[in-house]
Scaffold this active site. Structure first.
Site, mmCIF file in Angstrom:
data_model
loop_
_atom_site.group_PDB
_atom_site.id
_atom_site.type_symbol
_atom_site.label_atom_id
_atom_site.label_comp_id
_atom_site.label_asym_id
_atom_site.label_seq_id
_atom_site.Cartn_x
_atom_site.Cartn_y
_atom_site.Cartn_z
ATOM 1 N N HIS A 1 -2.942 -31.276 25.966
ATOM 2 C CA HIS A 1 -2.535 -30.448 24.814
ATOM 3 C C HIS A 1 -2.929 -31.128 23.493
ATOM 4 O O HIS A 1 -2.066 -31.458 22.664
ATOM 5 C CB HIS A 1 -1.026 -30.170 24.858
ATOM 6 C CG HIS A 1 -0.622 -28.959 24.064
ATOM 7 N ND1 HIS A 1 0.378 -28.104 24.435
ATOM 8 C CD2 HIS A 1 -1.096 -28.454 22.893
ATOM 9 C CE1 HIS A 1 0.528 -27.136 23.541
ATOM 10 N NE2 HIS A 1 -0.375 -27.335 22.585
ATOM 11 N N ARG B 1 -1.589 -21.168 25.485
ATOM 12 C CA ARG B 1 -0.381 -21.678 26.129
ATOM 13 C C ARG B 1 -0.586 -21.522 27.630
ATOM 14 O O ARG B 1 -1.147 -20.518 28.093
ATOM 15 C CB ARG B 1 0.854 -20.882 25.702
ATOM 16 C CG ARG B 1 1.340 -21.167 24.289
ATOM 17 C CD ARG B 1 1.985 -22.555 24.164
ATOM 18 N NE ARG B 1 2.547 -22.791 22.854
ATOM 19 C CZ ARG B 1 1.902 -23.385 21.841
ATOM 20 N NH1 ARG B 1 0.657 -23.826 22.007
ATOM 21 N NH2 ARG B 1 2.513 -23.570 20.683
ATOM 22 N N GLU C 1 4.364 -28.975 30.906
ATOM 23 C CA GLU C 1 3.738 -30.106 30.207
ATOM 24 C C GLU C 1 4.791 -31.195 30.033
ATOM 25 O O GLU C 1 5.929 -30.878 29.707
ATOM 26 C CB GLU C 1 3.182 -29.660 28.849
ATOM 27 C CG GLU C 1 2.064 -28.658 29.002
ATOM 28 C CD GLU C 1 1.471 -28.175 27.678
ATOM 29 O OE1 GLU C 1 1.801 -28.755 26.619
ATOM 30 O OE2 GLU C 1 0.676 -27.225 27.704
HETATM 31 C C1 GLV Z 1 -0.094 -26.228 19.222
HETATM 32 O O1 GLV Z 1 -0.129 -25.952 20.367
HETATM 33 C C2 GLV Z 1 0.312 -25.349 18.168
HETATM 34 O O2 GLV Z 1 0.878 -24.284 18.449
HETATM 35 O O3 GLV Z 1 0.081 -25.694 17.004
#
Ligand code: GLV
Length: 320
Positions: free
Chosen positions: A281, A233, A262
């Site tokens: 992401h 993250r 984001e």
């Molecule tokens: C993606 O970032 C997840 O947490 O699956």
């Protein structure tokens, strides 16, 4: 329960809600699936929900979710729950761990290779028709450190080991060895681990304890010829400090899939730094996601209906 009434009502608050509803319908006629892909209808449906499927928990409707007993997160990270962490003790939280490791390890190894070979420079030189050969060390000479050796981190470690790298890693519980990891550190020993690494990979959950974990002091422990890869993250890293380190050459470069904000704001300097690879992401998003995730969800529906303990339960205090 009256004959014909559902044994379980699940609200599907997800862009793929229709697909999940179809899969549930085929297998569990006794389950009522309420499709609320966006915010429309969510406020109304959540009042009836015994269970909720979503990527992020919609905290704005939490007060209306009086019947809710189970939250199935479609992803790995359940950090969306942190604002209400102290109020959800009666809700079992489960995640989709197990389906992300392989594709994230693909992403990390691509990043390791691209950063190490400086493929961004090769691509620039190709565009300029410049012939500029150079020597490159084999990855087997290099050390990769994985911060957070859960299901995803452990897969990354095995993959790096299979590329011949020395692998170090950190986790809370170091009582048992981790396959592929040459040296294991406790999660509070980052200052010893970081200087060993040519590549530092962040693979830990965002929790109130890990937000801002990689700040100025930790970045200073990363060597100036080393790279950072973040697939966890964005808020685990103090982004302003990272940007400073990348601009001044305090670290060599980074591959970043996650950011403090984001989508990454258009004016972020990270977009056009020559030593940064930035992606939107995507690292934990394998194709056919719904079909890969559904067996975990279906197993848990079955368990819920039978009153059994669910699988992939997340301990919110630990974040995984
Ligand atoms: C993606 O970032 C997840 O947490 O699956």
């Amino acid at each position: 329960m009256a004959a014909g009434s559902p044994e379980l009502t699940i609200v599907l608050n997800h862009p793929a809600a229709e697909s999940y509803a179809r899969l549930i319908g085929e297998r569990f006629p006794q389950v009522r699936a309420l499709v609320a892909p966006g915010t429309d209808r969510l406020e109304q449906y959540i009042e009836e929900a015994d269970a909720l499927l979503a990527f992020r928990f919609p905290v704005e409707v939490f007060d209306k979710a009086k019947r809710l007993r189970w939250f199935q997160c479609t992803g790995a990270g359940v950090d969306s729950l942190f604002p209400i962490r102290d109020r959800v003790g009666h809700i079992t939280v489960t995640n989709a761990r197990g389906i992300h490791g392989d594709v994230i390890a693909d992403y990390v190894m691509a990043g390791v290779t691209m950063l190490h070979w400086d493929f961004r420079r090769f691509l620039r030189e190709q565009a300029d028709r410049e012939w500029n050969p150079r020597f490159v060390a084999p990855l087997a000479d290099k050390t990769l450190g994985v911060i957070g050796l859960g299901s995803i981190g452990a897969t990354i470690a095995r993959r790096a080991k299979s590329a011949g790298m020395t692998v170090v890693g950190s986790k809370r519980d170091v009582s048992a060895p981790v396959e592929g990891v040459d040296e294991l550190f406790r999660s509070d020993a980052l200052e010893d681990l970081l200087p060993l690494c040519d590549f530092v990979v962040l693979a830990l959950p965002a929790t109130p304890e890990t937000v801002g974990l990689i700040g100025a002091a930790e970045i200073a422990r990363i060597r100036s010829d080393a790279f950072l890869i973040n697939i966890a993250r964005g808020n685990i890293v103090v982004e302003a400090e990272l940007i400073k380190a990348l601009q001044t050459g305090a670290i060599a470069g980074a591959m970043l899939d996650v950011f403090e904000r984001e989508p990454l704001p258009k004016d972020s300097p990270l977009w056009d730094m020559p030593n940064v690879i930035a992606t939107p992401h995507v690292s934990g998003a394998p194709t056919n996601y719904t079909e890969r995730m559904f067996p975990i969800f279906a197993d848990n529906i079955e368990r819920f209906l039978k009153g059994q303990a669910l699988k992939n339960v997340v301990d919110l205090a630990r974040g995984y």
